[in-house]
Scaffold this active site. Structure first.
Site, short mmCIF file in Angstrom:
data_model
loop_
_atom_site.label_atom_id
_atom_site.label_comp_id
_atom_site.label_asym_id
_atom_site.label_seq_id
_atom_site.Cartn_x
_atom_site.Cartn_y
_atom_site.Cartn_z
N CYS A 1 1.98 6.63 2.40
CA CYS A 1 2.47 7.21 3.64
C CYS A 1 3.65 8.13 3.33
CB CYS A 1 2.86 6.13 4.64
SG CYS A 1 4.09 4.95 4.04
N SER B 1 -3.09 -4.33 8.14
CA SER B 1 -3.89 -3.39 8.93
C SER B 1 -5.14 -2.97 8.16
CB SER B 1 -3.05 -2.17 9.31
OG SER B 1 -2.54 -1.51 8.16
N LYS B 2 -4.96 -2.58 6.91
CA LYS B 2 -6.11 -2.12 6.12
C LYS B 2 -6.95 -3.30 5.62
CE LYS B 2 -3.34 1.85 4.76
NZ LYS B 2 -2.14 1.30 5.48
#
Length: 474
Positions: free
Chosen positions: A246, A129-130
């Protein structure tokens, strides 16, 4: 509501002790038990935000902007027929399903418009994603080293990079602690989204804290300290690093950053993220970090710190044993030949800031900025494979179309929706009343979805195995 979300009493006591003034543990528990809002990020390597927003409106998708990411939106869409991950737009790479708070680290990395990053390290990259967010910010220029320790997760990382049209990446499969010694002061920017206890993820995984313990948090924190030191050594003087997790514990977040400051007191500057977006002050700590609780912005719990390196460090010494590099840089003559044949076949031009490299009969396109790392580090995959040579020329590969074609080329075939469904399921298709010779760019509407080859009136499917889907398609 996830009423069965597991929240250990000791964990709740820890959270209550570190919550900012004005926060209430009952609000925290309620937020942890609330399902996450679904969010996506538009992939600007494939489509503009405005064009995607119009397409979403046409499909009846309701988008709400995410304050800290110009390309990010919370989305309300009917998934009764097909989940978002099986829509044509997702399979074409137009968007990435990404939790809203996980968009913060890359936004923080690029929030200073004066910074120019030619070389970036994403130290813990899977599932991508990043990595794909960084590649879009780089506009596929420079080189992005995407590392993942877990070999099984490298496959997922590569599939997402391939789907999103990334061509400036080099993938590696190492413990992130090697970078400080192997590639000291090599990167303009480093993102370390560190492995963590995942305390912020209970909203999507009610059992995320089933094995939580304070001892585990402290053990992970030590690994994170090793990783952040390695990342700092790999960073060029004057470069910037973003450290994120996270999770919520101060041991895995503030204490890790302060450990770096204590280790390199005159070389570490914490860059405040208070102006990253409107409302950032709700989560800002005394050092300018973002410490996001689930109830703060109605998203996952997250932590983000931005750090600047003010001078040189002395990296750990290592003995390198790399072996022979299996690729050979193509001569100018061969590069010109490949470029000519590619344009002749598909009207596609080779991008600037890239070079042709050869391995046996395979033809690869590497980002030019990667060359300084060759001979210094071993990568598992670099750039994109564009062709195989044979006695009559070149046999082009899938990523030639998905990373280099615009869809405006004359040698395109537009599939119907039923044909495109078959295509994404790995099947050959037979467009009605059409036939041809050689390779052709395959489109669904205006979107390039791959490369096919005419065999009579049949288009032979060139979709890589890892991108094939088998059910519940658009």
């Amino acid at each position: 509501m996830h009423q069965n979300t597991y929240l250990p009493e000791e964990f709740l006591r820890e959270m209550q002790a570190i919550m900012p003034s004005g926060y209430d543990i009952s609000d925290f528990v309620a937020a942890c038990r609330r399902p996450l809002r679904k969010s996506i990020r538009v992939n600007t390597l494939k489509i503009s935000v405005d064009a995607f927003s119009q397409r979403a409106s046409d499909k009846g998708w309701h988008l709400s902007p995410i304050p800290w990411c110009d390309e990010g939106f919370w989305i309300d869409a009917d998934e009764s027929i097909a989940p978002l991950g099986n829509t044509a737009e997702h399979m074409c790479g137009l968007f990435y399903i990404q939790e809203a708070s996980s968009m913060m680290p890359v936004s923080a990395l690029f929030n200073n418009l004066e910074d120019e990053f030619r070389t970036i390290l994403d130290m813990a990259a899977a599932p991508g994603s990043k990595t794909t967010q960084i590649a879009a910010k780089m506009n596929n220029e420079g080189v992005l080293v995407a590392n993942e320790f877990s070999s099984s997760r490298v496959k997922v990382l590569h599939a997402n990079i391939e789907r999103c049209g990334v061509r400036n990446s080099a993938l590696s499969n190492y413990d992130g602690r090697v970078f400080g010694g192997w590639l000291p002061e090599s990167f303009d920017a480093v993102l370390i989204d560190a492995p963590c206890s995942g305390e912020g993820t209970v909203r999507k995984d009610p059992d995320a804290l089933k094995n939580w313990s304070k001892e585990a948090v402290l053990t992970i924190s030590q690994t994170q300290k090793d990783l952040i030191e390695s990342a700092f050594h790999a960073l060029k003087p004057g470069g910037v690093m973003v450290y994120s997790t996270c999770t919520l514990s101060v041991e895995e977040n503030q204490h890790v950053c302060l450990h770096l400051k204590n280790t390199f007191p005159d070389l570490v500057s914490f860059e405040s993220l208070s102006s990253l977006f409107s409302g950032a002050d709700k989560a800002i700590t005394e050092h300018g970090f973002l410490h996001v609780f689930p109830e703060t912005y109605d998203c996952e719990g997250f932590f983000v710190a931005k750090i600047k390196k003010l001078g040189r460090t002395t990296p750990p010494s290592v003995k390198k044993r790399l072996g022979k590099f299996p690729f050979e840089k193509a001569s100018n003559k061969i590069k010109q030949e490949v470029a000519h044949k590619l344009y002749q076949s598909l009207s596609i031009e080779l991008p600037s800031q890239s070079d042709i490299w050869l391995r046996d009969k395979d033809v690869w396109l590497f980002p030019s900025a990667l060359e300084e790392f060759i001979g210094e580090f071993r990568f598992s995959r670099m750039g994109i494979k564009i062709a195989e040579s044979h006695k009559n020329g070149y046999r082009w590969h899938h990523q030639v179309a998905t990373t280099l074609a615009s869809g405006a080329e004359p040698n395109c075939i537009e599939l119907t929706i039923p044909e495109a469904r078959d295509w994404f399921m790995g099947r050959d298709v037979r467009p009605e009343n059409q036939s041809g010779k050689g390779e052709v760019i395959i489109k669904l509407g205006d979107d390039v979805i791959g490369l096919g080859k005419w065999v009579g009136n049949r288009l032979k499917n060139g979709l890589p195995r890892e991108l094939v889907r088998d059910k519940n398609l658009f």
